[in-house]
Each structure stands twice: as C-alpha cells, then as structure tokens.
Design a protein around this motif. Structure first.
Motif, mmCIF file in Angstrom:
data_model
loop_
_atom_site.group_PDB
_atom_site.id
_atom_site.type_symbol
_atom_site.label_atom_id
_atom_site.label_comp_id
_atom_site.label_asym_id
_atom_site.label_seq_id
_atom_site.Cartn_x
_atom_site.Cartn_y
_atom_site.Cartn_z
ATOM 1 N N PRO A 147 0.812 -1.218 0.000
ATOM 2 C CA PRO A 147 0.000 0.000 0.000
ATOM 3 C C PRO A 147 0.842 1.263 0.000
ATOM 4 O O PRO A 147 1.911 1.316 0.604
ATOM 5 C CB PRO A 147 -0.793 -0.123 1.310
ATOM 6 N N THR A 148 0.362 2.268 -0.712
ATOM 7 C CA THR A 148 1.013 3.568 -0.666
ATOM 8 C C THR A 148 0.597 4.334 0.585
ATOM 9 O O THR A 148 1.311 5.206 1.067
ATOM 10 C CB THR A 148 0.635 4.417 -1.887
ATOM 11 N N GLY A 149 -0.575 4.017 1.076
ATOM 12 C CA GLY A 149 -1.104 4.701 2.253
ATOM 13 C C GLY A 149 -2.478 4.150 2.560
ATOM 14 O O GLY A 149 -2.929 3.182 1.951
ATOM 15 N N TYR A 150 -3.145 4.749 3.521
ATOM 16 C CA TYR A 150 -4.509 4.324 3.824
ATOM 17 C C TYR A 150 -5.393 5.543 3.977
ATOM 18 O O TYR A 150 -4.923 6.659 4.233
ATOM 19 C CB TYR A 150 -4.560 3.438 5.071
ATOM 20 N N SER A 151 -6.668 5.327 3.792
ATOM 21 C CA SER A 151 -7.643 6.410 3.828
ATOM 22 C C SER A 151 -8.874 5.987 4.607
ATOM 23 O O SER A 151 -9.077 4.796 4.879
ATOM 24 C CB SER A 151 -8.067 6.803 2.408
ATOM 25 N N LEU A 152 -9.684 6.963 4.954
ATOM 26 C CA LEU A 152 -11.005 6.715 5.527
ATOM 27 C C LEU A 152 -12.046 7.343 4.611
ATOM 28 O O LEU A 152 -11.782 8.368 3.970
ATOM 29 C CB LEU A 152 -11.140 7.343 6.925
ATOM 30 N N TRP A 153 -13.221 6.737 4.547
ATOM 31 C CA TRP A 153 -14.312 7.359 3.813
ATOM 32 C C TRP A 153 -14.660 8.672 4.515
ATOM 33 O O TRP A 153 -14.656 8.745 5.755
ATOM 34 C CB TRP A 153 -15.513 6.437 3.779
ATOM 35 N N ALA A 154 -14.887 9.710 3.735
ATOM 36 C CA ALA A 154 -15.043 11.047 4.308
ATOM 37 C C ALA A 154 -16.064 11.847 3.520
ATOM 38 O O ALA A 154 -16.458 11.475 2.408
ATOM 39 C CB ALA A 154 -13.695 11.767 4.315
ATOM 40 N N ASN A 155 -16.461 12.961 4.093
ATOM 41 C CA ASN A 155 -17.369 13.893 3.430
ATOM 42 C C ASN A 155 -16.632 15.220 3.266
ATOM 43 O O ASN A 155 -16.134 15.786 4.252
ATOM 44 C CB ASN A 155 -18.633 14.085 4.275
ATOM 45 N N PHE A 156 -16.543 15.705 2.025
ATOM 46 C CA PHE A 156 -15.839 16.944 1.721
ATOM 47 C C PHE A 156 -16.846 18.072 1.511
ATOM 48 O O PHE A 156 -17.887 17.881 0.888
ATOM 49 C CB PHE A 156 -14.982 16.779 0.467
ATOM 50 N N VAL A 157 -16.493 19.253 2.000
ATOM 51 C CA VAL A 157 -17.383 20.414 1.909
ATOM 52 C C VAL A 157 -16.589 21.601 1.377
ATOM 53 O O VAL A 157 -15.520 21.932 1.904
ATOM 54 C CB VAL A 157 -17.987 20.755 3.285
ATOM 55 N N ASN A 158 -17.111 22.250 0.324
ATOM 56 C CA ASN A 158 -16.470 23.421 -0.271
ATOM 57 C C ASN A 158 -16.840 24.658 0.548
ATOM 58 O O ASN A 158 -17.950 25.179 0.444
ATOM 59 C CB ASN A 158 -16.919 23.576 -1.729
ATOM 60 N N ASP A 159 -15.907 25.138 1.360
ATOM 61 C CA ASP A 159 -16.180 26.263 2.268
ATOM 62 C C ASP A 159 -16.460 27.552 1.506
ATOM 63 O O ASP A 159 -17.273 28.377 1.951
ATOM 64 C CB ASP A 159 -14.990 26.472 3.212
ATOM 65 N N ASP A 160 -15.815 27.744 0.357
ATOM 66 C CA ASP A 160 -16.032 28.964 -0.433
ATOM 67 C C ASP A 160 -17.474 29.048 -0.922
ATOM 68 O O ASP A 160 -18.120 30.103 -0.823
ATOM 69 C CB ASP A 160 -15.089 28.993 -1.635
ATOM 70 N N LEU A 161 -17.982 27.946 -1.457
ATOM 71 C CA LEU A 161 -19.351 27.942 -1.975
ATOM 72 C C LEU A 161 -20.372 28.149 -0.861
ATOM 73 O O LEU A 161 -21.382 28.839 -1.044
ATOM 74 C CB LEU A 161 -19.639 26.624 -2.702
ATOM 75 N N LEU A 162 -20.090 27.581 0.307
ATOM 76 C CA LEU A 162 -21.008 27.746 1.432
ATOM 77 C C LEU A 162 -21.014 29.188 1.924
ATOM 78 O O LEU A 162 -22.075 29.732 2.277
ATOM 79 C CB LEU A 162 -20.630 26.807 2.575
ATOM 80 N N PHE A 341 4.169 13.558 -2.251
ATOM 81 C CA PHE A 341 2.751 13.190 -2.276
ATOM 82 C C PHE A 341 2.001 13.554 -1.006
ATOM 83 O O PHE A 341 0.776 13.706 -1.042
ATOM 84 C CB PHE A 341 2.603 11.688 -2.534
ATOM 85 N N GLY A 342 2.722 13.709 0.100
ATOM 86 C CA GLY A 342 2.013 13.983 1.342
ATOM 87 C C GLY A 342 1.002 12.891 1.617
ATOM 88 O O GLY A 342 1.338 11.707 1.673
ATOM 89 N N THR A 343 -0.264 13.266 1.741
ATOM 90 C CA THR A 343 -1.320 12.291 2.019
ATOM 91 C C THR A 343 -2.208 12.048 0.804
ATOM 92 O O THR A 343 -3.274 11.440 0.925
ATOM 93 C CB THR A 343 -2.199 12.770 3.190
ATOM 94 N N THR A 344 -1.807 12.524 -0.383
ATOM 95 C CA THR A 344 -2.678 12.418 -1.552
ATOM 96 C C THR A 344 -2.814 10.987 -2.064
ATOM 97 O O THR A 344 -3.734 10.689 -2.826
ATOM 98 C CB THR A 344 -2.193 13.319 -2.698
ATOM 99 N N LEU A 345 -1.905 10.090 -1.686
ATOM 100 C CA LEU A 345 -2.041 8.667 -1.996
ATOM 101 C C LEU A 345 -2.458 7.899 -0.753
ATOM 102 O O LEU A 345 -2.251 6.689 -0.655
ATOM 103 C CB LEU A 345 -0.728 8.096 -2.542
ATOM 104 N N GLY A 346 -3.078 8.607 0.172
ATOM 105 C CA GLY A 346 -3.430 8.021 1.458
ATOM 106 C C GLY A 346 -2.436 8.443 2.518
ATOM 107 O O GLY A 346 -1.306 8.872 2.219
ATOM 108 N N PHE A 347 -2.835 8.337 3.778
ATOM 109 C CA PHE A 347 -1.909 8.631 4.865
ATOM 110 C C PHE A 347 -0.786 7.600 4.787
ATOM 111 O O PHE A 347 -1.046 6.394 4.710
ATOM 112 C CB PHE A 347 -2.623 8.538 6.216
ATOM 113 N N PRO A 348 0.490 8.037 4.757
ATOM 114 C CA PRO A 348 1.598 7.118 4.476
ATOM 115 C C PRO A 348 1.523 5.818 5.271
ATOM 116 O O PRO A 348 1.401 5.820 6.497
ATOM 117 C CB PRO A 348 2.828 7.938 4.865
#
Length: 425
Positions: A147-162, A341-348
């Motif tokens: 694995p490159t990393g791991y992730s959790l299912w999440a909900n993203f919110v666009n603060d600018d649009l809100l 990559f930081g966390t873009t491929l999952g948390f290392p």
C-alpha cells in the motif's frame, strides 16, 4: 543513497512464497540487479493532473539516484484504467509497475498476473509496514502488492461555496436524514446554482457504511455477497427524494465527466476517500475545503475502516523485475515520496515514507480528520471477492442509470444480482 537491501525480517515471507512457487512448478529467480544496465519501465496509474505532476516529480527524484532506469508514466481515470488492465492481462502485456487496488487482489493474484514480491525481496523493505497493512496486499501468504497509504471514507465540503450561499457546513456524523436536509437547504439557498451534493446512493462505499453499521459487510469470507436484494433495493430507493431536485442532476454530471460535480464547484459536498483532498483543491479552485465524518446510520457503529486499497504491484511477466522492485520501493517507502505526495495517496503506510511527510496544510488536515474519526474505525472487511472491482463499477453505473431515469430501482437490483451471479460464479 543506495536503497538496495538484504532483509532478514522478510525471510519468512520469502520462504512461504518459495514453497508456494514450488507447488506451482517453480520459477527462475531474477538475476542480480546491474546498476549499469539501461532499463525502461512502463508505469501506469489512475488519477488526475495533480497526481500526474507529483509522479513526474517523484520520477525525477528517482532518476537522480537511478539514472539508468527510465520510467514511462501513463494515466487515465479509474474506470478506463481497469478496462485497459483487463485487456492487457488477457494478452500478457501488463505494465512493469502499476497502481493497484485491493479490489482486484484475488482476480489478478490467483490468475498469476502479479509478481510474488518475495522474489525481489532484496530490493524492497517490508519492515516499514505494520502487519495489518501488509495484509492488505497479501493473499494466502503471498505478498503481491504494497500500500502507498490508507484512507477513511469522508465527506468533503467546499467552504467557499457555502460562504457565498450564507450556509454553515454540516456537522460530521449526523444521520443521513439530517444530511439530506442540509443538502436541500444549500440547493434552495442558491436557486440550484450550486447543489448540496451528489446522490451518494450511487457509491457502493456508502452502502458499505450502512451494512457495517448493522454488523454486516459487502461480502463474506467465503467470497459471497453479504447483502440481499431487499437491502440493496431499500438503499437505492432511499435516494429517491434527494434525486428529486436536491442533488445535482445526473445529466449534468455526464456533461462534466471526467470531473465530478465537486471537482467542478457545482456541488457543495461530496463523499469519497480522505486522500482526495489535494486533488479536490486543485480541480475545484477552492481556497478552503473541510473534511467531516460521513453520515452515521447507527449511533456508536464502527462503520469506518483503514482502507489501504491504493497499492503498487509488479507484472509477473516484467522483463526487469529487479528494476521494477527498486522503483516500487521508491514509491511506497522513500522519504521523497512522502515529501512529494504527502497524504494524496493516502496517509503514508510505511514509516520511512511518513518520515518524509511534513504534516502541514492539506496533509495535516487529512491527518487530523483520521484522528478525529478514530472512534468510528472498526476491523477491516474480508479480502475483496474476485471480480469486486467489476461489481463496484457495475454498482456505480447502475446508480447513475437510476439517476438518469434510464432504469427502475427494481430492474437495477435484478441486473446487479444477475451480474454478481456471473462474476462470482
């Protein structure tokens, strides 16, 4: 710095793999790596322009250390990626190294399309991974991917649009009903200029959350579906109200594809894996995106899990297994990969990659979200069934067809289970 390693902790893994290889008739061991040999590797991944830029930077860093290994990258979106891999697998022409998914572990591992990484264990450091994360790329004792990393299912919110709509972000972990009401509020406040979200019932991962909240899973240890037709029907029917003017119309999404509604700043929220934050920011142009916990079906449920689905694998028939292993190790283990990559491929997933990751900005935001959701994290589900990737795509396609009005929920359920019967045998 030379990354070539002789790893005593991998001896047990190698021994197991050799026994399995012997049962299969044996295979030649790869020749020693020649640092003077000019080698070219094909490397394929799915993603977007942001991911492609990061991989180009990583390949440049890799070539500073291994100038003799030329890496030719290529990428597509997720569905197209697997369509092409299946064609290549049938013809024996998979890329030397490619992004992999645990959804396809049984399918590609049992069919002999993946290299047993024990055959190149001199060039890969396995000791940087926790046992549980190593297990996400292992099948019956054979390590096929890392694995490159791991992730959790999440909900993203666009603060600018809100902010433009004068709406506050929803709280994480609300009920699905409360989240539906929030999406309707956004859509109404903007007059449909921005929708509250996308029909989340299209995604099998959200269905999985609800099944896990009830103590179930998408599939069983025996390789069967873990849910009934009635459960799937109820799930898809639950989205009827939000499909009626609350979430972005499916036809609009078809026009925006391959970008999602959230990528295109047409929706104020979208559920996906936590490592998508960097890509969302790059695509949407938003200055701020919040990550909150997805809706919760049952109070106190352990519905989330560490998903290490994004992996790296090597084709069994690669002509350069040693060079491929060196490149794979650089992707999953190098501090340079953590920095780029930081966390873009999952948390290392590996400790050495994490050492190179500076947890600030986007990466710290992802890390903070994972920590905040710790109470909801349960055990990982069973290893995906053979054909799970195809079933996941079929689920998504049928969900979109429901949204287009091209198929009824009853017919979609029948079609999904018919396809599952074929895929699962």
């Amino acid at each position: 710095m030379n990354r070539t390693r002789l790893l005593a902790p991998a001896a047990a893994l190698a021994a197991t793999a050799l026994v399995l290889a012997g049962c299969a008739g044996g295979s030649e061991q790869p020749a020693a790596y020649d640092p003077d040999e000019e080698v070219t590797l094909d490397f394929a991944f799915w993603g977007n322009d942001d991911r492609a830029t990061r991989y180009n930077d990583l390949i440049a860093a890799f070539n500073e250390e291994y100038p003799n290994i030329t890496v030719n990258p290529s990428f597509t979106d997720f569905p197209s990626f697997w369509e092409k891999r299946q064609t290549e697998a049938a013809g024996g022409g998979l890329p030397d190294v490619f992004q992999f998914s645990d959804s396809y572990l049984r399918q590609y591992g049992e069919s002999g399309n993946l290299l047993d990484l024990a055959e190149v264990e001199e060039y890969i450091d396995f000791t940087t991974f926790d046992e549980s994360l190593l297990g996400t790329g292992a099948l019956e004792g054979t390590q096929y991917s890392l694995p490159t990393g791991y992730s959790l299912w999440a909900n993203f919110v666009n603060d600018d649009l809100l902010a433009q709509a004068g709406i506050e972000a929803p709280e994480g972990g609300t009920s699905f009903e409360e989240f539906d009401e929030w999406m309707a509020e956004v859509t109404q406040a903007t007059g449909g200029a921005v929708y509250g979200g996308t029909d989340y019932t299209q995604r099998i991962q959200t269905f999985e959350l609800q099944l896990r909240a009830e103590g179930g899973n998408l599939y069983t240890d025996e390789g069967e579906l873990g849910f009934t037709e009635d459960q799937l029907r109820e799930y898809w029917e639950s989205g009827a109200e939000i499909r009626d003017g609350v979430t972005v119309p499916q036809q609009r999404l078809e026009e925006l594809s391959p970008l999602s509604g959230f990528d295109s700043a047409v929706t104020a929220s979208e559920m996906s894996w936590s490592n998508f934050l960097g890509g969302y920011l790059a695509n949407s142009g938003a200055s701020s995106i919040s990550i909150i916990a997805p809706p919760l079906a049952e109070e106190g449920a352990k519905d989330l899990y560490r998903q290490a689905g994004l992996q790296m694998a090597i084709a069994e028939n690669t002509e350069h297994p040693e060079a491929a292993a060196i490149f794979l190790d650089f992707v999953v283990n190098s501090p340079e990969a953590g920095e780029i990559f930081g966390t873009t491929l999952g948390f290392p997933a590996s400790s050495s990659k994490l050492e190179g990751t500076t947890l600030e900005g986007v990466d710290k935001q992802v890390a903070d979200y994972i920590e905040s959701a710790a109470d909801r994290i349960g055990d990982a589900p069973p290893i995906p069934v053979i054909g799970y990737g195809s079933l996941e795509q079929a689920f998504w396609d049928l969900g979109k067809s429901i949204g287009l009005g091209a198929i009824s929920v009853d017919d979609a359920v029948t079609q999904f289970f018919s396809e599952a019967d074929v895929v699962l045998g």
